[in-house]
Design an enzyme around this catalytic site. Sequence first.
Site, PDB file in Angstrom:
ATOM      1  N   GLU A 174       2.078   1.388  -9.609  1.00 45.75           N
ATOM      2  CA  GLU A 174       1.823   0.015 -10.333  1.00 45.75           C
ATOM      3  C   GLU A 174       0.205   0.427 -10.815  1.00 45.75           C
ATOM      4  O   GLU A 174      -0.103  -0.110 -11.815  1.00 45.75           O
ATOM      5  CB  GLU A 174       2.072  -1.232  -9.480  1.00 45.75           C
ATOM      6  CG  GLU A 174       3.472  -1.462  -9.065  1.00 45.75           C
ATOM      7  CD  GLU A 174       4.427  -1.619 -10.453  1.00 45.75           C
ATOM      8  OE1 GLU A 174       3.662  -1.670 -11.638  1.00 45.75           O
ATOM      9  OE2 GLU A 174       5.570  -1.697 -10.293  1.00 45.75           O
ATOM     10  N   GLU A 210       5.544  -1.266 -18.978  1.00 48.96           N
ATOM     11  CA  GLU A 210       6.779  -0.476 -18.674  1.00 48.96           C
ATOM     12  C   GLU A 210       7.007   0.731 -19.325  1.00 48.96           C
ATOM     13  O   GLU A 210       7.786   1.530 -18.564  1.00 48.96           O
ATOM     14  CB  GLU A 210       7.995  -1.697 -19.001  1.00 48.96           C
ATOM     15  CG  GLU A 210       7.709  -3.033 -18.173  1.00 48.96           C
ATOM     16  CD  GLU A 210       7.704  -3.200 -16.759  1.00 48.96           C
ATOM     17  OE1 GLU A 210       7.218  -4.121 -16.334  1.00 48.96           O
ATOM     18  OE2 GLU A 210       7.956  -1.814 -16.204  1.00 48.96           O
ATOM     19  N   TYR A 256      -2.079  -3.977  -8.343  1.00 52.05           N
ATOM     20  CA  TYR A 256      -2.142  -3.993  -9.890  1.00 52.05           C
ATOM     21  C   TYR A 256      -3.371  -4.087 -10.434  1.00 52.05           C
ATOM     22  O   TYR A 256      -3.593  -3.144 -11.355  1.00 52.05           O
ATOM     23  CB  TYR A 256      -1.125  -5.057 -10.316  1.00 52.05           C
ATOM     24  CG  TYR A 256       0.356  -4.954 -10.174  1.00 52.05           C
ATOM     25  CD1 TYR A 256       1.205  -4.745 -11.271  1.00 52.05           C
ATOM     26  CD2 TYR A 256       0.904  -5.146  -8.991  1.00 52.05           C
ATOM     27  CE1 TYR A 256       2.463  -4.861 -11.272  1.00 52.05           C
ATOM     28  CE2 TYR A 256       2.387  -5.305  -8.994  1.00 52.05           C
ATOM     29  CZ  TYR A 256       3.179  -4.894 -10.011  1.00 52.05           C
ATOM     30  OH  TYR A 256       4.541  -4.783  -9.853  1.00 52.05           O
TER      31      TYR A 256
END
Length: 507
Positions: free
Chosen positions: A392, A370, A446
């Site tokens: 991502e 994050e 991802y």
Amino acid sequence: MKKVMMFLLAITLISACSHTPNTLQEKKELKAHLGKGHVSKETSVEKKIVGIPEYPKAAQRKIVKGGPDDSISNFRPDPIQNENKATYKLDLTMDSEEKFTVTAEVKVENISKDEWNEIVFYFIPNAFTEENKPESLKNAAEVSISSIELDGEKADYLLDHDTLYLPLEESFKPGEERSVTVRYTLTVPEFGFRLSNNFNNIYLAEWYPMLATYHSGWRKEDYIVSGESYFTDYSDFKVKYSLPEEYMVLSTADNDPANPSASGELESQNVKEFYMALTKNMEVVQQTAGDVEVRVAGVASTESLKQILDKSVNVLNYFSAKLSPYPQKQIDIITDEGGMEYPGIVTIGPFNEGHKDEGRGSQYFALIHEIAHQWFYGTVNNDPYYDVFIDEGLTNFATYLFLIGHDKKTPEETFAFAEQHAARTTALAHLPLHEYLNGGFMGANYEIPPLKLWELTGGEKEAFDYLSKYVELYSYQEVDTAEWIRFTKSYFKLNDDQFFQEWISYE
């Protein structure tokens, strides 16, 4: 969840078949149907007759096949140029029952070459009302728009799910600025999805009308809870708040008060959105990392929060050195929510006491991930509905590189989870978000991108050289899949598309 996703897709298809009012007579007829202050839940019969009309939609740029345009030393970026701009002035008051009254004034500039017959916003709180919320959420938001004004005059509008649509009697010409003021009340759902009230800690995510971007057409898709389906450009914010008692305020702004407060004014410039958390029972610990104030808030023990703070400072310093200096003066980490990035503030789940679990599914990994989003989302923009693998995938790649370079993990142990996930993923990256209904979202967006980029770079230094060049060239601009491929081809001198077509959709 599948039923909800299919419902959202159906709404999109229905809206696409509606008729656009282009003539003056058609606009008058639409106005007669709408009435002043039309809200779908209050006039469902009219809603079925009229619906939100079709409006110009932006098209995705095509991926150009073939070799690189030029070497990276002579490379010229070609980012997406957003063709509108929003400036926000937000005023919110909370009463003793935790109900908010909000006045949102949005200055909208048309910097395109087109005349507009409408203005389109996201109004995401409406996606969580009783009639609209996902089945997976037990509690609903309460939302009521009392009025909308356009340049000080009461305006017509349509509200369907999270789309707020303002038809215009007079076209909005290039170079003009219009002022939209939305007045509404909002009660945040208990244990909601990002917009949430958890034990009287209130998380205000996507809580105001957010202007949809424009690029030869509006770029607005239906809100989906399984990803970041909203997309906004960089804007300036002024936020004024008034609360019935003192709360600790954590937000996107750099000028958050140091102590609990009942009122205040916040400002932030050149950020994609504005997030606020109002907390009652959290302890806050803080430390400086260079010129940046790092704050960690949570309900864990002081010692535990200090350990998280130390880790946060390490991560921020590492990425600031490897990518580019962190662009704001403050960053907040809230350890009470699921993992999510916002400008200047991130949320993660509670750490295990002692922080012994540092695997791929741990909150430690989430913390690194994050914070890395402050560069890949916060500093370089992309549309997460169509190009989610860019932010991502690059964020996860930077996270894995941190584990290799800072934590001295071997590449084999670092990428083990990604290898396992990739082996069972058949979906490609660069699909619209709703096309991942049958799975493959995490693997395609991802895990496979970091593996493929590690294949190209093969080392932590080489990988960060690539990422830092990307940030340097595209800071505060938008990159789509076509441009990311074009840049990567030039950087690595790739002469064809074989590398990309193995895992990216070219459709």
